[in-house]
Design a protein around this motif. Structure first.
Motif: not given
Length: 335
Positions: A110, A139, A146, A157-158, A160-161, A164-165
């Motif tokens: 990251a 990516t 993740g 949160w991991l 959701h991140g 997004v990726l």
């Protein structure tokens, strides 16, 4: 020990594309684990880990002592193999239950990802080889690791991140395709396969996000989950289509000679197999497991063939004159 000194000279001229060897070995290890061949999987993992450590040490040494060369290599798409290889290795370690090392590799990748992505995209041009798709691969590799860790250790949160990726990786694929020279399908030295491998990795990321939702059903609502499933299946279908096109092109325009970029052929082959096996479980489509296992053994055979070519190339380098020790295997890809 002239042979050893010649081998060291070859290593000094090693191109950034060599990182694809770790990616290829790591994904074959993941596939063997998914199909129950744990001993073979761990052997591949050990080989990939040793190669990753060697490349990581070389990465740091070049950063400290050869800054100009490091920047030059980082600006080329193969520089992103540093991120992709790290995420593949982390994903396999997480499958072993080694979550803390996997988390450390996620943190490392990251940190590298935005820096390398920025410098690579800045130096894009028209009609690029298949390595251009590494912006998507790096990516989506982060998304896979993740989501894998989100399912294993639980932080929302991991997940959701990673989601997004996942969407960002799809966008980057489209941008990369606009810069890809499609003539590489007929004349590429091996990295043209990343065009399909990036889609397979995207499908794997979708499967991992679905698995995370199975562990925590409150990650997103049913509509979001349905969209994710549909997109994941569509990505796998596109990856299969690319696989068929690229395999046919290899038969029509054979390129049997060894090139370091052939590792970038093995990785997409293995990734397509792993994506099929993972999507089969995620969307409850067990019929995909048969094709996935067939593709896995094809990728394992390709790994052995490319590894044999690499050994022959290193032997040739060791017997070359000291004035050009890397002549036999130096990549022809532009730096």
């Amino acid at each position: 020990m002239p042979a050893i000194s010649q081998l060291r000279a070859w290593w000094a001229h090693r191109p950034p594309a060599a990182g694809a060897a770790v990616m290829a070995t790591g994904i074959v290890s993941v596939g063997l684990h998914l199909t129950g061949y744990e001993t073979l999987s761990r052997i591949a993992l050990a080989l990939g880990s040793v190669a990753w450590l060697a490349l990581a040490a070389d990465f740091v040494v070049r950063l400290m002592r050869e800054r100009t060369r490091w920047v030059e290599e980082a600006c080329s798409p193969p520089g992103l193999t540093a991120v992709a290889a790290t995420t593949v290795l982390g994903t396999r370690l997480s499958a072993l239950g080694w979550q803390e090392p996997a988390e450390a590799l996620l943190a490392l990748s990251a940190m590298l990802w935005p820096v390398l992505l920025f410098v690579v995209v800045r130096h894009w041009k028209r009609r690029m080889p298949g390595g251009v798709f590494l912006v998507c691969v790096a990516t989506q590799g982060l998304a896979v690791l993740g989501a894998t860790l989100a399912a294993a250790v639980g932080p929302e949160w991991l997940a959701h991140g990673a989601l997004v990726l996942f969407w960002l990786g799809i966008v980057l694929y489209g941008v990369a395709f606009a810069h890809f020279d499609v003539r590489e399908v007929a004349r590429g030295a091996g990295d043209q396969w990343i065009a399909g491998g990036a889609l397979a990795l995207s499908a794997l990321a979708g499967a991992k996000l679905i698995d995370a939702h199975h562990v925590n059903p409150y990650l997103w609502n049913d509509d979001d989950s349905d969209v994710l499933r549909s997109v994941t299946v569509a990505l796998l279908v596109l990856a299969f289509a690319w696989y068929a096109v690229l395999a046919a092109a290899e038969l029509v325009w054979p390129r049997p000679s060894y090139d370091v970029r052939r590792w970038a052929t093995v990785f997409p082959m293995g990734m397509t197999a792993v994506a099929a096996l993972s999507v089969a479980t995620a969307v409850d489509a067990p019929w995909l497991k048969g094709p996935g296992e067939v593709l896995l053994w094809i990728s394992a055979a390709a790994w052995l063939a490319v590894a044999a070519g690499a050994v022959r190339a290193m032997s040739a380098a060791a017997s070359n004159s000291p004035t050009d020790p890397a002549r036999a295997i130096r990549s022809r890809a532009p730096r």
